[in-house]
Scaffold this active site. Structure first.
Site, PDB file in Angstrom:
ATOM      1  N   LYS A 182       0.847  -1.193   0.000  1.00 42.70           N
ATOM      2  CA  LYS A 182       0.000   0.000   0.000  1.00 42.70           C
ATOM      3  C   LYS A 182       0.884   1.245   0.000  1.00 42.70           C
ATOM      4  CE  LYS A 182      -1.800   2.649   3.093  1.00 42.70           C
ATOM      5  NZ  LYS A 182      -1.660   3.932   2.383  1.00 42.70           N
TER       6      LYS A 182
ATOM      7  N   GLU B  17      -1.304   7.418   0.553  1.00 43.14           N
ATOM      8  CA  GLU B  17      -2.486   7.843  -0.224  1.00 43.14           C
ATOM      9  C   GLU B  17      -2.158   9.024  -1.136  1.00 43.14           C
ATOM     10  OE1 GLU B  17      -4.993   8.534   3.211  1.00 43.14           O
ATOM     11  OE2 GLU B  17      -4.793  10.696   2.958  1.00 43.14           O
TER      12      GLU B  17
ATOM     13  N   GLY C  58       5.475   7.094  10.477  1.00 37.83           N
ATOM     14  CA  GLY C  58       5.586   7.751  11.774  1.00 37.83           C
ATOM     15  C   GLY C  58       5.465   6.747  12.929  1.00 37.83           C
TER      16      GLY C  58
ATOM     17  N   GLY D 144       3.097   3.511  13.541  1.00 36.64           N
ATOM     18  CA  GLY D 144       3.793   2.230  13.720  1.00 36.64           C
ATOM     19  C   GLY D 144       3.263   1.469  14.922  1.00 36.64           C
TER      20      GLY D 144
ATOM     21  N   GLU E 215       9.995   0.554  10.458  1.00 34.58           N
ATOM     22  CA  GLU E 215      11.009   1.599  10.246  1.00 34.58           C
ATOM     23  C   GLU E 215      10.321   2.914  10.559  1.00 34.58           C
ATOM     24  OE1 GLU E 215      14.122   0.975   9.522  1.00 34.58           O
ATOM     25  OE2 GLU E 215      13.778  -1.164   9.242  1.00 34.58           O
TER      26      GLU E 215
ATOM     27  N   CYS F 103      13.298  10.226   7.480  1.00 38.44           N
ATOM     28  CA  CYS F 103      13.288   9.635   8.827  1.00 38.44           C
ATOM     29  C   CYS F 103      14.619   9.815   9.527  1.00 38.44           C
ATOM     30  CB  CYS F 103      12.895   8.165   8.758  1.00 38.44           C
ATOM     31  SG  CYS F 103      13.888   7.207   7.610  1.00 38.44           S
TER      32      CYS F 103
ATOM     33  N   GLU G  63       9.709  14.598  16.450  1.00 38.53           N
ATOM     34  CA  GLU G  63      10.035  14.615  15.022  1.00 38.53           C
ATOM     35  C   GLU G  63       9.154  15.645  14.321  1.00 38.53           C
ATOM     36  OE1 GLU G  63       8.893  11.177  12.524  1.00 38.53           O
ATOM     37  OE2 GLU G  63      10.921  11.241  11.734  1.00 38.53           O
TER      38      GLU G  63
HETATM   39  P1  NDP Z   1       2.021   7.775   8.562  1.00 35.62           P
HETATM   40  O1  NDP Z   1       3.048   7.102   9.337  1.00 35.62           O
HETATM   41  O2  NDP Z   1       0.646   7.840   9.150  1.00 35.62           O
HETATM   42  O3  NDP Z   1       1.912   7.105   7.109  1.00 35.62           O
HETATM   43  C1  NDP Z   1       2.770   6.129   6.596  1.00 35.62           C
HETATM   44  C2  NDP Z   1       1.961   5.045   5.895  1.00 35.62           C
HETATM   45  O4  NDP Z   1       1.137   4.382   6.853  1.00 35.62           O
HETATM   46  C3  NDP Z   1       1.004   5.578   4.840  1.00 35.62           C
HETATM   47  O5  NDP Z   1       0.904   4.640   3.790  1.00 35.62           O
HETATM   48  C4  NDP Z   1      -0.278   5.663   5.622  1.00 35.62           C
HETATM   49  O6  NDP Z   1      -1.424   5.692   4.824  1.00 35.62           O
HETATM   50  C5  NDP Z   1      -0.212   4.394   6.427  1.00 35.62           C
HETATM   51  N1  NDP Z   1      -1.108   4.372   7.580  1.00 35.62           N
HETATM   52  C6  NDP Z   1      -1.675   5.419   8.242  1.00 35.62           C
HETATM   53  N2  NDP Z   1      -2.445   4.985   9.260  1.00 35.62           N
HETATM   54  C7  NDP Z   1      -2.408   3.628   9.242  1.00 35.62           C
HETATM   55  C8  NDP Z   1      -3.000   2.596  10.030  1.00 35.62           C
HETATM   56  N3  NDP Z   1      -3.799   2.877  11.056  1.00 35.62           N
HETATM   57  N4  NDP Z   1      -2.725   1.307   9.733  1.00 35.62           N
HETATM   58  C9  NDP Z   1      -1.883   1.003   8.709  1.00 35.62           C
HETATM   59  N5  NDP Z   1      -1.311   1.939   7.911  1.00 35.62           N
HETATM   60  C10 NDP Z   1      -1.539   3.238   8.170  1.00 35.62           C
HETATM   61  O7  NDP Z   1       2.533   9.202   8.213  1.00 35.62           O
HETATM   62  P2  NDP Z   1       1.740  10.553   7.865  1.00 35.62           P
HETATM   63  O8  NDP Z   1       1.709  10.659   6.410  1.00 35.62           O
HETATM   64  O9  NDP Z   1       0.412  10.664   8.510  1.00 35.62           O
HETATM   65  O10 NDP Z   1       2.709  11.602   8.547  1.00 35.62           O
HETATM   66  C11 NDP Z   1       2.591  11.875   9.933  1.00 35.62           C
HETATM   67  C12 NDP Z   1       3.927  11.999  10.568  1.00 35.62           C
HETATM   68  O11 NDP Z   1       4.594  10.753  10.530  1.00 35.62           O
HETATM   69  C13 NDP Z   1       4.885  12.961   9.874  1.00 35.62           C
HETATM   70  O12 NDP Z   1       4.703  14.262  10.274  1.00 35.62           O
HETATM   71  C14 NDP Z   1       6.195  12.408  10.289  1.00 35.62           C
HETATM   72  O13 NDP Z   1       6.545  12.919  11.547  1.00 35.62           O
HETATM   73  C15 NDP Z   1       5.957  10.938  10.392  1.00 35.62           C
HETATM   74  N6  NDP Z   1       6.445  10.205   9.215  1.00 35.62           N
HETATM   75  C16 NDP Z   1       7.628   9.605   9.331  1.00 35.62           C
HETATM   76  C17 NDP Z   1       8.130   8.900   8.279  1.00 35.62           C
HETATM   77  C18 NDP Z   1       9.436   8.235   8.418  1.00 35.62           C
HETATM   78  O14 NDP Z   1       9.947   7.656   7.460  1.00 35.62           O
HETATM   79  N7  NDP Z   1      10.011   8.285   9.591  1.00 35.62           N
HETATM   80  C19 NDP Z   1       7.446   8.811   6.984  1.00 35.62           C
HETATM   81  C20 NDP Z   1       6.169   9.477   6.976  1.00 35.62           C
HETATM   82  C21 NDP Z   1       5.721  10.151   8.056  1.00 35.62           C
HETATM   83  P3  NDP Z   1      -2.009   7.150   4.380  1.00 35.62           P
HETATM   84  O15 NDP Z   1      -1.133   7.598   3.309  1.00 35.62           O
HETATM   85  O16 NDP Z   1      -3.388   6.891   3.944  1.00 35.62           O
HETATM   86  O17 NDP Z   1      -1.972   8.031   5.611  1.00 35.62           O
END
Ligand code: NDP
Length: 508
Positions: A193, A196, A247, A251, A268, A302, A402
């Site tokens: 997945k 989005e 995030g 996680g 991760e 990250c 973060e």
């Molecule tokens: P998320 O961690 O929520 O998103 C990462 C992935 O997880 C996306 O594909 C997301 O889908 C999916 N996801 C979201 N909720 C669920 C769930 N309940 N069960 C399974 N999968 C899920 O990141 P965000 O985009 O919301 O960003 C929020 C914060 O997370 C950022 O501000 C940042 O701090 C952190 N982040 C950290 C990352 C890293 O690599 N360390 C990467 C991205 C974000 P969808 O796209 O629909 O939300």
């Protein structure tokens, strides 16, 4: 005003499939719309204009893809394929990405906003990641053991089965490939997945997978929301492993959902990584990497070096120079070849970052530069200028949490012990770096950092060959390298009796 010449959207997305006006999902080797019929508008973060409508998968679509993957693993030809044949497919996939390099670069810059040179780096790395794991597929993976019995005892590594893979938006193609390549090399099947907001390069990748005739169901790509499609991948009892990048809060919820059938899990997660600069460091090198550590990919990384930990005797001179350099960073549309930093992924992400800028001011930190929206031709995009907070204290939220944007916080230290204490004062433990010309000091400090990925006199280089992952709340497990391959295998112990006779344990 400088106008950006960008290939038009239709040209960039010419090979992304359509059903009517909608980009469909790839399930069981077929292109399908969401069962609900829902679609999601995908936008370019440089101007927030819609570039495509994509099928918006939910739990039902994820379940359909999981069922297709299950069939492919349990009944299909994939698991009977020789490792050398799997390797050949992955080598061909790497070549196919190379052949479409410019197209992938344009898709990721259009959908994510990152500068072309960053997208190019990602696409080259993605092809090489497939190549690395294609090579690894045919290498020995077991061990033999001398046991106290007439037994030939050894291990083999076998695939785990159906892998649910959930990736974020910061490296749309590369994060998908980091998940798919080791899983496929080890003989698993995948339901991926994408985020989005950024599904387009993963869906284009699926067209290459289709053209190379991977068996149906071996790779499934389901765009959709995390709360629905993502949750189903984490929760389904038909999924054997879930691998997540994103995030830390999300996680944790993936881990809860995965507990139902105790599936294998790799996480991760986030970071707040320290970049320690001693007074004896090569000044301009340390400046250069301090900038690269935080502002690459607009800080949406990250492993970003988001905490600059500076020796006090160097502090004023270093911060002055850093501010001067940060203010020169050219922020703009990723398609403009002069651009050095692109927009944030979405208006919501920019608001999150701006919220932290407000928090930092309220907490009493000094904002030395940046944190402003850009106007003119960039007013419609999610742009923010590179920000630096100085005069922070370790308990401030901007130091502990973060931010995931172009915001650097500066901390000051007296001596080596102080630097290590500040660096480790974090719930995270993903990455860290030290800059000094004293080799022994560099090694001493790095060994004391509670972090999974570390650098001496550099920041950010990442290698397919070396393990990637975090200590503490930065995750569970490792991706990349042989560790990343092992994470997609089960270990089976096999014992062969070399003295075939009744044991005599029970009376005859
Ligand atoms: P998320 O961690 O929520 O998103 C990462 C992935 O997880 C996306 O594909 C997301 O889908 C999916 N996801 C979201 N909720 C669920 C769930 N309940 N069960 C399974 N999968 C899920 O990141 P965000 O985009 O919301 O960003 C929020 C914060 O997370 C950022 O501000 C940042 O701090 C952190 N982040 C950290 C990352 C890293 O690599 N360390 C990467 C991205 C974000 P969808 O796209 O629909 O939300």
């Amino acid at each position: 005003m400088h106008t950006v010449s960008r290939p038009d959207t239709a040209t960039i997305l010419r090979n992304v499939p359509r059903i009517g006006e909608t980009v469909p999902m790839f399930v069981g080797g077929r292109w399908e719309l969401a069962a609900s019929g829902a679609t999601r508008a995908i936008v370019n973060p440089a101007d927030n204009r819609t570039i495509a409508q994509v099928a918006d998968g939910d739990a039902a679509d994820a379940a359909r893809a999981i069922a297709a993957a299950r069939r492919a693993f349990d009944d299909g030809p994939w698991t009977a394929l020789a490792a050398s044949d799997r390797a050949m497919l992955l080598f061909r996939l790497a070549d196919a990405i190379d052949a479409a390099r410019e197209e992938f670069v344009h898709i990721d810059t259009l959908n994510n906003g990152k500068p072309l040179r960053e997208s190019e780096y990602d696409v080259i790395d993605a092809a090489n990641c497939f190549r690395y794991y294609a090579g690894l597929a045919t290498k020995p993976h077991g061990q033999t053991f001398d046991v106290p019995a007439p037994s030939q005892t050894f291990t083999v590594r076998e695939p785990i089965g159906v892998c649910g893979q959930i990736v974020p938006w910061n490296y749309p193609l590369l994060m998908a490939v980091w998940k798919l390549a080791p899983a496929l090399a080890a003989g698993n099947v995948c339901v991926l997945k994408p985020a989005e907001t950024t599904p387009l390069s993963a869906l284009r990748l699926a067209t290459l997978i289709e053209a190379l005739e991977f068996p149906p169901g071996v790779v499934n790509i389901v765009p959709g929301a995390g709360q629905t499609a993502g949750h189903e991948l984490a929760a389904s009892a038909l999924v054997d492993k879930v691998a997540f990048t994103g995030g830390t809060v999300t996680g944790r919820s993936v881990m809860h959902a995965a507990a139902g059938n105790l599936k294998k899990i790799s996480l991760e997660l986030g970071g707040k990584s320290p970049n320690i600069v001693f007074a004896d460091a090569d000044f301009e090198t340390a400046i250069d990497y301090a900038l690269f550590g935080i502002y690459a990919n607009a800080g949406q990384v990250c492993s970003a070096g988001s905490r600059l930990i500076l020796q006090k005797s160097l502090h004023d001179r270093f911060v002055d120079r850093l501010v001067e350099r940060a203010q020169k960073i050219r922020v703009g549309d990723g398609f403009d070849p002069r651009t050095e930093m692109g927009p944030l992924i979405s208006p919501i992400q920019r608001e999150r970052v701006e919220n932290y800028l407000a928090i930092g001011r309220e907490e009493g930190a000094t904002l030395r530069c940046g944190g402003e929206r850009l106007g003119g031709a960039l007013a419609d995009g999610n742009f923010l200028s590179p920000a630096i907070f100085d005069r922070t204290t370790p308990t401030m939220r901007i130091v502990q949490e973060e931010i995931f944007g172009p915001v650097l916080v500066v901390q000051a230290f007296d001596d080596e012990a102080d630097a290590i204490r500040l660096a480790n004062d974090s719930p995270y433990g993903l990455a860290g770096a030290v800059f000094t010309q004293d080799v022994a000091k560099a090694h001493r400090v790095i060994r004391k950092l509670r972090a999974g990925i570390t650098w001496i006199n550099t920041y950010h280089p990442t290698y397919n060959e070396a393990p990637w992952g975090g200590y503490k709340q930065s995750g569970i497990g490792r991706e990349l390298g042989t560790y990343g391959y092992d994470a997609y295998t089960e270990v089976k112990q096999i014992n062969v009796n070399l003295d075939v006779a009744p044991s005599g344990w029970f009376s005859p």
